[in-house]
Structures are given as structure tokens and as C-alpha cells.
Design a protein around this motif. Structure first.
Motif, short mmCIF file in Angstrom:
data_model
loop_
_atom_site.label_atom_id
_atom_site.label_comp_id
_atom_site.label_asym_id
_atom_site.label_seq_id
_atom_site.Cartn_x
_atom_site.Cartn_y
_atom_site.Cartn_z
N ASP A 261 0.79 -1.50 0.21
CA ASP A 261 0.29 -0.05 -0.11
C ASP A 261 0.83 1.34 -0.05
O ASP A 261 1.43 1.80 1.09
CB ASP A 261 -1.02 -0.03 1.26
N SER B 270 0.96 5.18 -0.43
CA SER B 270 -0.13 6.30 -0.48
C SER B 270 0.53 7.40 -1.22
O SER B 270 1.91 7.63 -1.05
CB SER B 270 -0.51 6.64 0.70
N SER B 271 -0.11 8.31 -2.11
CA SER B 271 0.48 9.40 -2.35
C SER B 271 0.99 10.42 -1.41
O SER B 271 2.02 11.25 -1.42
CB SER B 271 -0.55 10.16 -3.25
N GLU B 272 0.38 10.25 -0.11
CA GLU B 272 0.76 10.91 0.98
C GLU B 272 2.24 10.84 1.32
O GLU B 272 3.22 11.44 1.51
CB GLU B 272 -0.19 10.96 1.96
N ARG C 166 5.05 9.11 8.85
CA ARG C 166 4.82 8.87 7.73
C ARG C 166 5.92 7.99 6.96
O ARG C 166 5.64 7.08 6.23
CB ARG C 166 4.43 10.21 6.72
N LEU D 296 5.44 4.30 5.39
CA LEU D 296 5.75 3.91 4.20
C LEU D 296 6.73 2.58 4.02
O LEU D 296 6.76 2.05 3.20
CB LEU D 296 6.27 4.97 3.44
#
Length: 307
Positions: free
Chosen positions: A2, A4-6, A37, A41
Motif C-alpha cells: 500500500d 499512498s500518495s501522501e 509517515r 511507508l
């Protein structure tokens, strides 16, 4: 997995700013939130993405996601431009929007100085006419320009390296031919007896910068032995060949660039040797109309000037 663009945005900010604190400022977050974050990631992809040094550096796996972040950003902005629609060219009339008000998409490309000077600028002008982009040309020696691709800092690079960067396509462009030349006065002063190794060892030589090895390659061909001449560095393409014309030293200049001076007799070729540097366009494997059009323009422009 997964991603994420974040998370991608955070990774790009950390590498761009060099610290978690710097990324926090640009993202309007706390350093703790940036750290969380990044950990999320890395947990999602199962590998370490950054070396927590000063400045922070991407690992080889991190470079892959940096390219993904840049590619995602380009596709997102391209889609937004398509959704907005391209207004008719010209001033606004009534409710009609002015095409000049379209936001410009950042389009970074890497190239060597001679390509920029001789044949790349028409490409820059044309791609900005075709698409709402603002081009940034990142300059480095042709043997080092793929570094921008690996770091996700460029959508493509003009390079002498045929080995594909992960996630990129390689397009052969042709070769830039370099001729060893010197001014007539320089030859009379420094090389009156021809290309003797002893004379070439003391005759000043002009190089672009310390990454430039073309002159040394030619020197080895001319002398068949190792010599170590004094070197003058002129790190700009047009100024480099002017320095050679003015007699600052002998140097290897692109054939298309030095031809007028050769024809006018201001410089003469040293011997019969030349060096051909084969160039390639390495670019993202991406279904992007902008990148596709850019590739077509680069191929067509290179064919006019390269061997």
C-alpha cells in the motif's frame, strides 16, 4: 503493498530538503508526523528507503519510489490540465479563459552542455508550445547525467551511458563528433614541429571541467603515451570553443560548432583523429503524452546534428 500518495510526497520532501525538520516545514507538519509517515511507508513496502544521515539520502530502493513520486506528480498534473481543457489561444473574451493562464507543469530534463548549446534548445521551446510545461534543464557531463534519473529529479536524460536506469527506456540518438583543434598562432608557438609528445606535454590544453575526459582520450591517441599538460578549465560550451579560437589552448570541440572557424582558417585541426561520443535519451517508462512528445522532439532534433 500500500503506497499512498501522501507517503510518496513525504519521501520526496525529505530527500529534497535533506532533513526531516526541513520536510516538516514544507509540508506544514511536525517532524514527528514526518517521521511517522516515513516509517509507515517503509513498513508498507518492507524495505528501508532513506539513509538517516545529514543530509538524508535515498537508498537504491528509495530512489525507485522517488521516481514513482515524480511520475505520479507529473501524471496528476497532466490529468488536471486535461480535465480543465485547453482554452482557445488568445486574450479572454467573455467567459472564455486565456490559455496563458494555464498552470505550468514542472518538466525537468538532464543534458550535457554541448547538447544544450547545439541542438536541445529548439526542443525546449517546442515542447512548451505544445504543452503547458515549464522546462528545467539540469546540466551535467553526459557520463553522469543519469544520476538525475536515479534520484527521480528528471523525466529523462541525454547520456552516453547505454545501460538502462531501472524503470527507464533507452533511445539511441547518434554521436557527437569532437575534433582536436587549435588557433593558427597557438600552433606556431606551441606545436611548430607537429604533434610531438614532448611539445603536447607542455602545450596548454582546454578542458570543460574535471569530469571531461575527451581531451585526454585524444591526447593518448595523438601521442601513444601518457603526457600531463597544463589544463585550462572553461565550463561553458560556447565559451569553451571561443577560448580555443582565442588561443588559450588546444581542445576538442564539436564538429558542428567549430566548422565556421575551420572554414575561415581561424583554427586548424590537429592530426586526423577525432572522438565520437554516442548519446542516448533515457526516459521514464510512462504513458504520458508530454514525455512521448518530448521524446519525439529530442529524436528529431538530434538527427539533424549528430553523426
Amino acid at each position: 503493498m500500500d503506497i499512498s500518495s501522501e507517503g510518496l510526497q513525504t519521501l520526496a520532501a525529505v530527500i529534497r530538503e535533506g532533513t526531516f525538520d526541513g520536510a516538516a516545514v514544507t509540508l506544514h507538519l511536525t517532524p514527528s508526523a514526518v517521521s511517522q509517515r516515513m516509517k509507515a511507508l517503509e513498513k508498507a513496502v518492507g524495505v528501508v528507503l532513506v539513509q538517516r544521515t545529514k543530509p538524508v539520502r535515498a537508498t537504491p530502493d528509495g530512489e525507485i519510489l522517488l521516481r514513482l513520486a515524480a511520475q505520479w506528480d507529473l501524471l496528476r498534473l497532466e490529468a488536471a490540465a486535461d480535465l480543465a481543457g485547453k482554452p482557445e489561444a488568445g486574450p479572454t473574451t467573455g467567459d472564455q479563459r486565456d490559455w496563458r493562464d494555464l498552470p505550468r507543469i514542472h518538466l525537468p530534463i538532464a543534458a550535457n552542455a554541448d547538447s544544450i548549446s547545439i541542438w536541445l534548445l529548439p526542443v525546449v521551446a517546442e515542447i512548451q508550445r505544445l504543452h503547458p510545461v515549464a522546462v528545467e534543464v539540469l546540466r551535467d557531463d553526459e557520463s553522469h547525467s543519469t544520476g538525475f534519473l536515479r534520484a527521480g529529479q528528471a523525466v529523462g536524460a541525454i547520456t552516453s551511458d547505454p545501460r538502462p536506469v531501472r524503470g527507464c527506456t533507452v533511445l539511441p540518438l547518434g554521436s557527437m563528433r569532437y575534433l582536436p583543434v587549435a588557433s593558427t598562432d597557438f600552433i606556431k608557438t606551441w606545436l611548430p614541429n607537429g604533434l610531438r609528445a614532448a611539445d603536447l606535454a607542455r602545450a596548454p590544453m582546454v578542458s570543460f571541467d574535471r569530469k571531461d575526459t575527451i581531451q585526454l582520450d585524444l591526447l593518448n591517441r595523438l601521442t601513444r603515451q601518457h603526457v600531463d599538460p597544463p589544463v585550462t578549465y572553461v565550463p561553458a560550451s560556447v565559451e569553451y570553443h571561443r577560448a580555443v579560437e582565442l588561443g588559450a589552448g588546444w581542445g576538442a570541440v564539436p564538429a558542428t560548432q567549430i566548422e565556421p572557424a575551420l572554414a575561415a582558417g581561424r583554427v586548424k585541426k590537429l592530426g586526423t583523429q577525432h572522438v565520437d561520443i554516442t548519446l542516448f535519451w533515457q526516459y521514464w517508462k510512462l504513458g504520458s503524452p508530454i514525455v512521448n512528445d518530448l521524446t519525439d522532439l529530442i529524436r528529431d532534433s538530434a538527427q539533424q546534428f549528430l553523426v
